[in-house]
Motif scaffolding. Structure first.
Motif, mmCIF file in Angstrom:
data_model
loop_
_atom_site.group_PDB
_atom_site.id
_atom_site.type_symbol
_atom_site.label_atom_id
_atom_site.label_comp_id
_atom_site.label_asym_id
_atom_site.label_seq_id
_atom_site.Cartn_x
_atom_site.Cartn_y
_atom_site.Cartn_z
ATOM 1 N N ARG A 597 -3.435 8.853 -15.547
ATOM 2 C CA ARG A 597 -3.913 8.340 -14.267
ATOM 3 C C ARG A 597 -2.934 7.321 -13.704
ATOM 4 O O ARG A 597 -2.551 7.378 -12.516
ATOM 5 C CB ARG A 597 -5.297 7.698 -14.438
ATOM 6 C CG ARG A 597 -5.843 6.997 -13.208
ATOM 7 C CD ARG A 597 -5.968 7.917 -12.030
ATOM 8 N NE ARG A 597 -6.508 7.242 -10.865
ATOM 9 C CZ ARG A 597 -6.470 7.702 -9.632
ATOM 10 N NH1 ARG A 597 -5.906 8.887 -9.381
ATOM 11 N NH2 ARG A 597 -7.003 7.029 -8.643
ATOM 12 N N ALA A 598 -2.514 6.354 -14.509
ATOM 13 C CA ALA A 598 -1.536 5.375 -14.055
ATOM 14 C C ALA A 598 -0.225 6.051 -13.687
ATOM 15 O O ALA A 598 0.422 5.708 -12.686
ATOM 16 C CB ALA A 598 -1.300 4.312 -15.142
ATOM 17 N N GLY A 599 0.189 7.047 -14.485
ATOM 18 C CA GLY A 599 1.422 7.758 -14.188
ATOM 19 C C GLY A 599 1.346 8.513 -12.882
ATOM 20 O O GLY A 599 2.332 8.564 -12.122
ATOM 21 N N SER A 600 0.191 9.090 -12.573
ATOM 22 C CA SER A 600 0.038 9.844 -11.319
ATOM 23 C C SER A 600 0.139 8.925 -10.110
ATOM 24 O O SER A 600 0.764 9.267 -9.104
ATOM 25 C CB SER A 600 -1.311 10.568 -11.319
ATOM 26 O OG SER A 600 -1.380 11.487 -12.390
ATOM 27 N N ALA A 602 1.728 5.997 -9.969
ATOM 28 C CA ALA A 602 3.120 5.562 -9.840
ATOM 29 C C ALA A 602 3.990 6.688 -9.287
ATOM 30 O O ALA A 602 4.888 6.448 -8.463
ATOM 31 C CB ALA A 602 3.644 5.087 -11.199
ATOM 32 N N GLU A 603 3.749 7.922 -9.737
ATOM 33 C CA GLU A 603 4.546 9.054 -9.255
ATOM 34 C C GLU A 603 4.307 9.284 -7.771
ATOM 35 O O GLU A 603 5.242 9.600 -7.012
ATOM 36 C CB GLU A 603 4.186 10.298 -10.049
ATOM 37 C CG GLU A 603 5.061 11.488 -9.713
ATOM 38 C CD GLU A 603 4.736 12.690 -10.569
ATOM 39 O OE1 GLU A 603 5.542 13.642 -10.563
ATOM 40 O OE2 GLU A 603 3.686 12.675 -11.243
ATOM 41 N N ALA A 604 3.045 9.134 -7.295
ATOM 42 C CA ALA A 604 2.752 9.292 -5.871
ATOM 43 C C ALA A 604 3.500 8.245 -5.043
ATOM 44 O O ALA A 604 4.035 8.537 -3.962
ATOM 45 C CB ALA A 604 1.246 9.179 -5.640
ATOM 46 N N PHE A 605 3.535 7.034 -5.550
ATOM 47 C CA PHE A 605 4.270 5.994 -4.834
ATOM 48 C C PHE A 605 5.758 6.342 -4.754
ATOM 49 O O PHE A 605 6.376 6.244 -3.678
ATOM 50 C CB PHE A 605 4.101 4.639 -5.524
ATOM 51 C CG PHE A 605 5.005 3.580 -4.980
ATOM 52 C CD1 PHE A 605 4.646 2.856 -3.848
ATOM 53 C CD2 PHE A 605 6.244 3.321 -5.565
ATOM 54 C CE1 PHE A 605 5.490 1.886 -3.326
ATOM 55 C CE2 PHE A 605 7.095 2.358 -5.044
ATOM 56 C CZ PHE A 605 6.715 1.635 -3.914
ATOM 57 N N LEU A 606 6.354 6.757 -5.883
ATOM 58 C CA LEU A 606 7.786 7.060 -5.893
ATOM 59 C C LEU A 606 8.111 8.229 -4.961
ATOM 60 O O LEU A 606 9.170 8.252 -4.313
ATOM 61 C CB LEU A 606 8.243 7.376 -7.319
ATOM 62 C CG LEU A 606 8.285 6.173 -8.276
ATOM 63 C CD1 LEU A 606 8.612 6.641 -9.691
ATOM 64 C CD2 LEU A 606 9.318 5.154 -7.803
ATOM 65 N N GLY A 626 -1.054 0.630 -0.080
ATOM 66 C CA GLY A 626 -2.316 1.081 -0.642
ATOM 67 C C GLY A 626 -2.143 1.689 -2.022
ATOM 68 O O GLY A 626 -2.945 1.457 -2.936
ATOM 69 N N LEU A 627 -1.086 2.517 -2.205
ATOM 70 C CA LEU A 627 -0.830 3.112 -3.524
ATOM 71 C C LEU A 627 -0.519 2.026 -4.577
ATOM 72 O O LEU A 627 -0.983 2.094 -5.715
ATOM 73 C CB LEU A 627 0.329 4.102 -3.425
ATOM 74 C CG LEU A 627 0.026 5.428 -2.714
ATOM 75 C CD1 LEU A 627 1.310 6.219 -2.495
ATOM 76 C CD2 LEU A 627 -0.970 6.242 -3.532
ATOM 77 N N THR A 628 0.271 1.029 -4.187
ATOM 78 C CA THR A 628 0.599 -0.044 -5.119
ATOM 79 C C THR A 628 -0.643 -0.854 -5.484
ATOM 80 O O THR A 628 -0.849 -1.212 -6.654
ATOM 81 C CB THR A 628 1.662 -0.979 -4.524
ATOM 82 O OG1 THR A 628 2.776 -0.192 -4.080
ATOM 83 C CG2 THR A 628 2.137 -1.981 -5.540
ATOM 84 N N ALA A 629 -1.509 -1.132 -4.493
ATOM 85 C CA ALA A 629 -2.734 -1.881 -4.769
ATOM 86 C C ALA A 629 -3.646 -1.105 -5.697
ATOM 87 O O ALA A 629 -4.266 -1.670 -6.614
ATOM 88 C CB ALA A 629 -3.448 -2.216 -3.458
ATOM 89 N N GLU A 630 -3.755 0.226 -5.489
ATOM 90 C CA GLU A 630 -4.591 1.048 -6.362
ATOM 91 C C GLU A 630 -4.027 1.068 -7.783
ATOM 92 O O GLU A 630 -4.767 1.035 -8.771
ATOM 93 C CB GLU A 630 -4.695 2.473 -5.798
ATOM 94 C CG GLU A 630 -5.714 3.336 -6.541
ATOM 95 C CD GLU A 630 -5.893 4.701 -5.894
ATOM 96 O OE1 GLU A 630 -6.618 5.524 -6.472
ATOM 97 O OE2 GLU A 630 -5.304 4.920 -4.809
ATOM 98 N N LEU A 631 -2.710 1.114 -7.901
ATOM 99 C CA LEU A 631 -2.082 1.074 -9.226
ATOM 100 C C LEU A 631 -2.371 -0.267 -9.919
ATOM 101 O O LEU A 631 -2.679 -0.299 -11.117
ATOM 102 C CB LEU A 631 -0.570 1.284 -9.085
ATOM 103 C CG LEU A 631 0.256 1.158 -10.374
ATOM 104 C CD1 LEU A 631 -0.159 2.222 -11.381
ATOM 105 C CD2 LEU A 631 1.753 1.263 -10.063
#
Length: 639
Positions: A597-600, A602-606, A626-631
């Motif tokens: 889940r954490a990897g997904s 981070a991958e979406a952000f990248l 938003g992606l960084t805050a969710e991570l």
């Protein structure tokens, strides 16, 4: 291992830790080393609850001993404890024993832990007694008894074995109590000898705090700078602690009737000028409370007034009291004393009477004779920390005839004896004379070397005892000026004093202390300085990121989003990329430690970051944020 299987192991470890915990409690009570013993007890309790048992090793043992010794040395500078062993050695030794006891108990080395705990207990009870210390001693004995039943063979021996060990424990406790009582009962002789041998506390402090003062023909007075009291507010001239009314020619003593007399604090006269002084105990002075003559109010402790108008109270180190007294520092009126205050050994009286008559020739009143003797000693003698009164006749006669150097006890004794030889009631008074003022804290510091003796003469025309001081102050002040601390020492003393006062205030009244801290301008200045520093640091980081982004041809918004992504990896997962590590390698480490889940996330952000950075897609700061805050939220929840 199941929970039921783990319970006996934890119970056994808890029983093994009991003697160590009891020894820590005893040391904290006896030496007031709460800052040292409470963290050690918390470490033991945490290890027991979590089931952690570090691996024992010689290097770890050495590091613990050194660390505990350093902490003990620092605490000795803040809270020195007078004892037969010098504080500079006692503090590091006890600190090392606390650390060794804690480490061995935590590592399961039961025999070593017991050895260190018993050594720590034996050193703890050498300082002071009292009900809390007795309770601590009993706790140590009971913990040994409990451990013996649970882990030893006594439990298998039945009732007989248990009773035998109980008798042994009571004998040990009784011997310790008896030794303490013997030392306290012998303080006039034994303690004075120990003080001279160990040089941990000068006899001048003994003058202020003991019930017997010997006069020797030859000797020296070790000079120590142990801080005993701090005074703030109105300045006082003398602090009285003891009155000596019995003199046998070579020793002053406090008579039992005088010590057993109970008085009440006097009331201030209408319209009389008053002083208010705040007194902070830096050392526990047993039951003596230094106070100026004419004290009529003490706030902060319950006091008893005994004969001679000296105060008794159980004051702990760090206690702050408020004294209100007469500005004239005048003792209350009282009936004429008995013949005890004019008595001298016949041989000494015969020897001193001609000298007294010669030195007071022309004086017709008791006051005039006392003033003549006071001026004669001040003008004709030198103050010294060593004395040599060998010669023909009594030591006091040698002092008077040959005008030899001495310290305050001898001058006051000689003057009192000369007055008694003329039938004038006189006694010796002991206490302290505040002289040193800290320029940073604006407080008067009373050290052990500030102990002093003077004469109190009963004047019939006034109906009270009046103080006279025959000590040659010019030479004494010149000697003490050489021992004054420098600016650095004064600054360090002011800091340690403020630190101790703050801790004592926090301990006695947490809400008041916290309220004072919150309302202090210094606190708000520190808060504002911290906020300004954080804002400045953030501004600088932003400027640096923008400069780097401009050099790389990257927009500032993308640079800020990527920096936040790296902070989330560091704070949430503890992952910091190395200089040669790629984003994919860092992502792989994140999946390994924190899951898919954490990897997904981070991958979406990248993916979106690279589309904007390299693919020409528009920069969507809100989406990246938003992606960084969710991570960040996910990593916090997975901790």
């Amino acid at each position: 291992m199941s929970q039921d299987d783990a319970l006996p192991s934890r119970l056994e470890r808890g029983m093994e830790m009991l003697p160590a915990l009891a020894a820590l409690a005893l040391h904290a009570l006896a030496h007031e080393r709460w800052l040292l013993c409470i963290p050690a007890a918390v470490v033991l309790a945490t290890g027991l609850i979590l089931g952690k048992q570090p691996r024992y090793s010689s290097p770890l043992l050495l590091i613990s001993a050194l660390g505990g010794g350093v902490v003990g040395f620092v605490l000795s500078g803040l809270w020195p404890v007078p004892a037969p062993i010098p504080p500079a050695f006692m503090g590091p030794l006890c600190g090392a024993l606390v650390a060794l006891t804690t480490l061995c108990a935590l590592c399961g080395r039961r025999v070593y832990a017991l050895t260190y705990a018993l050594l720590l207990s034996s050193l703890s009870v050498t300082v002071r007694g009292g009900a809390p210390v007795y309770v601590g001693m009993a706790a140590v004995i009971l913990s040994l008894l409990a451990l013996a039943f649970f882990r030893g063979r006594i439990g298998q021996a039945g009732l007989t074995g248990g009773l035998s060990f109980g008798v042994f424990a009571l004998v040990v406790l009784g011997v310790a109590f008896g030794l303490w009582r013997f030392v306290r009962a012998s303080e006039g002789v034994l303690t004075d000898t120990v003080f001279r041998m160990m040089s941990s506390m000068s006899p001048s402090s003994g003058l202020a705090l003991q019930s017997e003062i010997p006069l020797e023909r030859q000797g020296s007075m070790p000079d120590t700078d142990l801080l005993l009291l701090e005074l703030r507010g109105d300045e006082v001239q003398r602090l009285r602690t003891s009155v000596f009314d019995v003199f046998n020619g070579t020793r002053w003593m406090t008579s039992p009737p005088l010590e057993q007399t109970r008085l009440t604090l006097p009331k201030p006269a209408p319209g009389e000028a008053q002083r208010t002084t705040e007194l902070t105990l830096q050392q526990s002075l047993r039951n003596q409370l230094p106070a100026p003559a004419g004290t009529y109010s003490v706030e902060g402790v319950e006091v008893r007034v005994v004969g001679g108008w000296t105060l008794r109270a159980e004051g702990r180190s760090g206690t702050t009291l408020t004294l209100r007294s007469s500005a004239r520092e005048q003792l209350p009126p009282e009936p004429p004393p008995t013949e005890l205050l004019t008595s001298l050994p016949p041989a000494l009286k015969e020897e001193l009477a001609p000298l007294a008559e010669q030195l007071t020739r022309g004086a017709t009143t008791s006051r005039a004779r006392a003033e003549a003797l006071e001026a004669w000693f001040r003008d004709n003698y030198e103050y010294s920390l060593s004395v040599d009164l060998r010669g023909e006749g009594s030591p006091l006669a040698v002092l008077i005839r040959e005008k030899r150097a001495a310290w305050c006890t001898y001058f006051a004794s000689a003057m009192a004896a000369l007055l008694r030889a003329q039938g004038i009631p006189a006694r010796l008074a002991g206490g302290f004379v505040p002289q040193e003022k800290n320029p940073y804290s604006d407080a008067f510091l009373v050290r052990s070397r500030d102990a002093h003796a003077w004469v109190e003469v009963y004047l019939e025309e006034e109906g009270r005892f009046v103080p006279f001081d025959p000590t040659p102050w010019r030479s004494r002040e010149a000697l003490m000026a050489q021992k004054a601390p420098g600016q650095l020492g004064a600054a360090w003393q002011a800091f340690t004093s403020a630190f101790r006062r703050g801790l004592a205030r926090l301990w006695n009244s947490p809400s008041e202390a916290l309220s004072g801290v919150a309302s202090s301008p210094v606190t708000w200045l520190l808060v504002l300085a911290g906020l300004a520093w954080r804002l400045l640091a953030r501004y600088r980081r932003g400027r640096v990121s923008q400069a780097r982004a401009a050099l790389r041809g990257e927009s500032p918004a993308l640079a800020a989003a990527y920096a936040r992504y790296l902070r989330a990896m560091k704070r949430g997962a503890g992952l910091i990329p190395s200089p040669t590590e790629t984003d994919e390698e860092l992502l792989h480490r994140l999946r390994t430690t924190r899951g898919d889940r954490a990897g997904s996330l981070a991958e979406a952000f990248l993916t979106r970051y690279r589309q904007a950075r390299y693919g020409g897609a528009p920069v969507d700061g809100a989406s990246l944020g938003g992606l960084t805050a969710e991570l960040e939220r996910h990593l916090r929840q997975e901790r």
